[in-house]
Design an enzyme around this catalytic site. Structure first.
Site, PDB file in Angstrom:
ATOM      1  N   HIS A  41      15.145 -18.920 -17.668  1.00  0.00           N
ATOM      2  CA  HIS A  41      16.443 -19.530 -18.010  1.00  0.00           C
ATOM      3  C   HIS A  41      16.405 -19.758 -19.518  1.00  0.00           C
ATOM      4  O   HIS A  41      16.114 -20.850 -20.000  1.00  0.00           O
ATOM      5  CB  HIS A  41      16.640 -20.855 -17.273  1.00  0.00           C
ATOM      6  CG  HIS A  41      16.671 -20.734 -15.774  1.00  0.00           C
ATOM      7  ND1 HIS A  41      15.558 -20.446 -15.025  1.00  0.00           N
ATOM      8  CD2 HIS A  41      17.698 -20.863 -14.887  1.00  0.00           C
ATOM      9  CE1 HIS A  41      15.895 -20.411 -13.741  1.00  0.00           C
ATOM     10  NE2 HIS A  41      17.190 -20.660 -13.638  1.00  0.00           N
ATOM     11  N   SER A 103      13.641 -21.814 -26.470  1.00  0.00           N
ATOM     12  CA  SER A 103      12.317 -21.400 -25.993  1.00  0.00           C
ATOM     13  C   SER A 103      11.973 -19.928 -26.280  1.00  0.00           C
ATOM     14  O   SER A 103      10.837 -19.641 -26.703  1.00  0.00           O
ATOM     15  CB  SER A 103      12.161 -21.714 -24.501  1.00  0.00           C
ATOM     16  OG  SER A 103      13.252 -21.219 -23.757  1.00  0.00           O
ATOM     17  N   ASP A 146      19.745 -13.563 -12.724  1.00  0.00           N
ATOM     18  CA  ASP A 146      19.296 -14.834 -12.164  1.00  0.00           C
ATOM     19  C   ASP A 146      17.788 -14.986 -12.398  1.00  0.00           C
ATOM     20  O   ASP A 146      17.003 -14.110 -12.041  1.00  0.00           O
ATOM     21  CB  ASP A 146      19.636 -14.841 -10.664  1.00  0.00           C
ATOM     22  CG  ASP A 146      19.050 -16.053  -9.961  1.00  0.00           C
ATOM     23  OD1 ASP A 146      19.062 -17.151 -10.544  1.00  0.00           O
ATOM     24  OD2 ASP A 146      18.544 -15.900  -8.837  1.00  0.00           O
ATOM     25  N   ASP A 167      13.167 -23.117 -16.603  1.00  0.00           N
ATOM     26  CA  ASP A 167      13.857 -24.252 -17.235  1.00  0.00           C
ATOM     27  C   ASP A 167      15.336 -24.231 -16.847  1.00  0.00           C
ATOM     28  O   ASP A 167      16.209 -23.991 -17.682  1.00  0.00           O
ATOM     29  CB  ASP A 167      13.668 -24.120 -18.759  1.00  0.00           C
ATOM     30  CG  ASP A 167      14.297 -25.263 -19.531  1.00  0.00           C
ATOM     31  OD1 ASP A 167      14.505 -26.340 -18.940  1.00  0.00           O
ATOM     32  OD2 ASP A 167      14.569 -25.075 -20.735  1.00  0.00           O
TER      33      ASP A 167
END
Ligand SMILES: C[S@@+](CC[C@H](N)C(=O)[O-])C[C@H]1O[C@@H](n2cnc3c(N)ncnc32)[C@H](O)[C@@H]1O
Length: 289
Positions: A41, A103, A146, A167
């Site tokens: 994510h 990130s 996803d 995350d």
């Protein structure tokens, strides 16, 4: 999908998560052999903190806005030097930097030419931003997909060493269930992989139920890290937790001082840091990193 990470970039929870991320990645990069970093994510990757959304939430001001490379304790320097890099000399003391890295950008700044980055982001606009950010980086593959599907599709990586960051935005009521099931399944697929999963601590009952579900997966080496700037509250995010599966040997010795330095630097009187082995511990041998 309403969640946009720009509202939260550089807040206390981002800083806590990114300090742990940097500590783990730095340890994995001590060996020359390549690693894979999977960010399920990933968000947009880089955030302009001067934008309306960030200014309106005010979260960055209370987070990264309270820190500065030249004034912060040494334990925060590894992360803050990366924040400084994306600001290229424009980060003034006593103010938030213009940009804050997400990130995948943080990982990309640390990864070497032999390493690989796979980042997934489902939001249409943020996935485009992410793709643009990494357009020139041949180590990176970006997918609009996803993140839980990515755990099924891309593990174990061919490198057999690396880190998975999970995350999610916790918009959906069943996110805790999805996270427990997704993490449990992923660790079964890649038992020697290192995993870092983040979650919000708002209601104790929900967190307890999540940890109980996770326990059913019998993960053999699991460190639970908690970080709070105030007592958990249902209304407003003030505490979060992170689960580390197969953390590199003694990385907790870097994580704990970094998070303690963060609590002190954020001047959060009700803040606290917790580290607890939920399975295995520092004495049971190093995970394969
Ligand atoms: C908490 S943010 C990620 C922040 C990022 N990991 C960082 O530390 O900079 C969660 C992201 O997940 C995205 N997202 C939501 N549902 C998703 C899904 N099922 N798969 C992948 N990404 C998803 C959201 O659009 C959002 O950008």
């Amino acid at each position: 999908m309403n969640y946009r990470h720009i509202y939260h970039a550089g807040n206390f929870a981002d800083l806590a998560k990114h300090l742990v991320l940097v500590a783990v990645l730095r340890r994995l990069l001590e060996k020359d052999t390549p690693i894979a970093f999977l960010d399920t994510h990933a968000g947009a990757g880089l955030y302009e903190l001067g934008r309306d959304e960030a200014a309106r939430s005010g979260e960055a001001v209370l987070g990264i806005g309270k820190l500065h490379l030249n004034k912060a304790p040494p334990a925060l320097q590894p992360l803050l030097s990366l924040v400084s890099q994306v600001n290229r000399g424009t980060w003034a003391p006593n103010a938030p930097p213009r940009r804050y890295p997400g990130s995948p950008k943080i990982a990309a700044l640390l990864l070497r030419p032999q390493d690989r980055l796979v980042a997934c982001e489902l939001h249409p606009a943020d996935s485009i931003l992410l793709r643009k950010l990494f357009a020139e980086d041949s180590r990176a593959t970006i997918h609009r997909m996803d993140g839980y599907q990515a755990l099924k599709a891309y593990l174990p990586p061919k490198e057999r060493r690396g880190l998975v960051l999970i995350d999610p935005p916790f918009e959906a009521p069943d996110e805790f269930d999805r996270l427990a099931a997704g993490l449990g399944r992923a660790v079964r697929k890649w038992p020697t992989g290192v995993f870092l999963a983040w979650y919000p601590q708002k209601e104790a009952a929900g967190v307890q139920a999540f940890l109980a579900k996770l326990a059913q997966h019998r993960i053999r080496k699991l460190l639970h890290v908690t970080f709070a700037v105030a007592a958990p509250s249902a209304e407003r995010l003030s505490a979060c937790g992170m689960l580390l599966v197969n953390p590199p040997w003694r990385v907790e010795g870097e994580i704990e001082p970094a998070l303690n330095a963060l609590v002190a630097s954020l001047q959060a009187p009700g803040g606290c840091v917790g580290l607890e082995w939920l399975a295995g511990d520092a004495t049971t041998g190093a995970a394969t990193v």
